[in-house]
Design a protein around this motif. Structure first.
Motif, PDB file in Angstrom:
ATOM      1  N   THR A  40       4.403   0.424 -11.322  1.00 17.83           N
ATOM      2  CA  THR A  40       3.595   1.303 -10.479  1.00 17.83           C
ATOM      3  C   THR A  40       2.550   0.519  -9.692  1.00 17.83           C
ATOM      4  N   ALA A  41       1.834  -0.369 -10.349  1.00 16.33           N
ATOM      5  CA  ALA A  41       0.797  -1.160  -9.671  1.00 16.33           C
ATOM      6  C   ALA A  41       1.395  -2.033  -8.574  1.00 16.33           C
ATOM      7  N   GLU A  42       2.554  -2.603  -8.834  1.00 14.68           N
ATOM      8  CA  GLU A  42       3.208  -3.457  -7.837  1.00 14.68           C
ATOM      9  C   GLU A  42       3.679  -2.641  -6.631  1.00 14.68           C
ATOM     10  N   SER A  44       2.298   0.150  -5.617  1.00 14.68           N
ATOM     11  CA  SER A  44       1.105   0.557  -4.866  1.00 14.68           C
ATOM     12  C   SER A  44       0.602  -0.587  -3.987  1.00 14.68           C
ATOM     13  N   GLU A  45       0.664  -1.814  -4.486  1.00 10.83           N
ATOM     14  CA  GLU A  45       0.249  -2.970  -3.690  1.00 10.83           C
ATOM     15  C   GLU A  45       1.201  -3.197  -2.516  1.00 10.83           C
ATOM     16  N   GLU A  46       2.488  -3.086  -2.772  1.00 12.46           N
ATOM     17  CA  GLU A  46       3.508  -3.303  -1.740  1.00 12.46           C
ATOM     18  C   GLU A  46       3.377  -2.296  -0.595  1.00 12.46           C
ATOM     19  N   PHE A  48       0.618  -0.282  -0.033  1.00 14.18           N
ATOM     20  CA  PHE A  48      -0.782  -0.031   0.327  1.00 14.18           C
ATOM     21  C   PHE A  48      -1.176   1.417   0.075  1.00 14.18           C
ATOM     22  N   SER A  50      -2.348   4.155  -3.448  1.00 16.17           N
ATOM     23  CA  SER A  50      -2.921   4.089  -4.790  1.00 16.17           C
ATOM     24  C   SER A  50      -1.835   4.285  -5.859  1.00 16.17           C
ATOM     25  N   PRO A  51      -2.063   3.753  -7.054  1.00 16.63           N
ATOM     26  CA  PRO A  51      -1.123   4.001  -8.158  1.00 16.63           C
ATOM     27  C   PRO A  51      -0.956   5.499  -8.422  1.00 16.63           C
TER      28      PRO A  51
END
Length: 80
Positions: A40-42, A44-46, A48, A50-51
């Motif tokens: 999930t965090a990855e 959200s980063e990919e 842009f 939020s998780p």
């Protein structure tokens, strides 16, 4: 004229399955990232986002497809 019939490519098949369940473009994009094994965090980063937003999209996907896990999602869309 020649007509060749062949199986759909896995990516095309996954898109057709996603469309049959009414997934949005964003939901399908997230499903593809899940299939690549991103957390999930990855994701959200990919993307842009939020998780929390990622989890919301996944919840919507699970509801539309009648599934309850990431593994089921990958099997549904990509194990054809």
């Amino acid at each position: 004229m020649v007509l060749v019939i062949e199986p759909a490519a896995p990516a095309d098949l996954a898109l057709m399955v996603a469309q049959s369940y009414g997934l949005t473009a964003r939901e399908f994009e997230i499903a593809q990232l899940v299939a690549r094994g991103l957390a999930t965090a990855e994701i959200s980063e990919e993307l842009f986002i939020s998780p929390h937003t990622v989890r919301g999209h996944l919840k919507a996907v699970f509801g539309k497809a009648g599934i309850s896990s990431r593994g089921e999602l990958v099997a549904l869309l990509f194990a054809g």
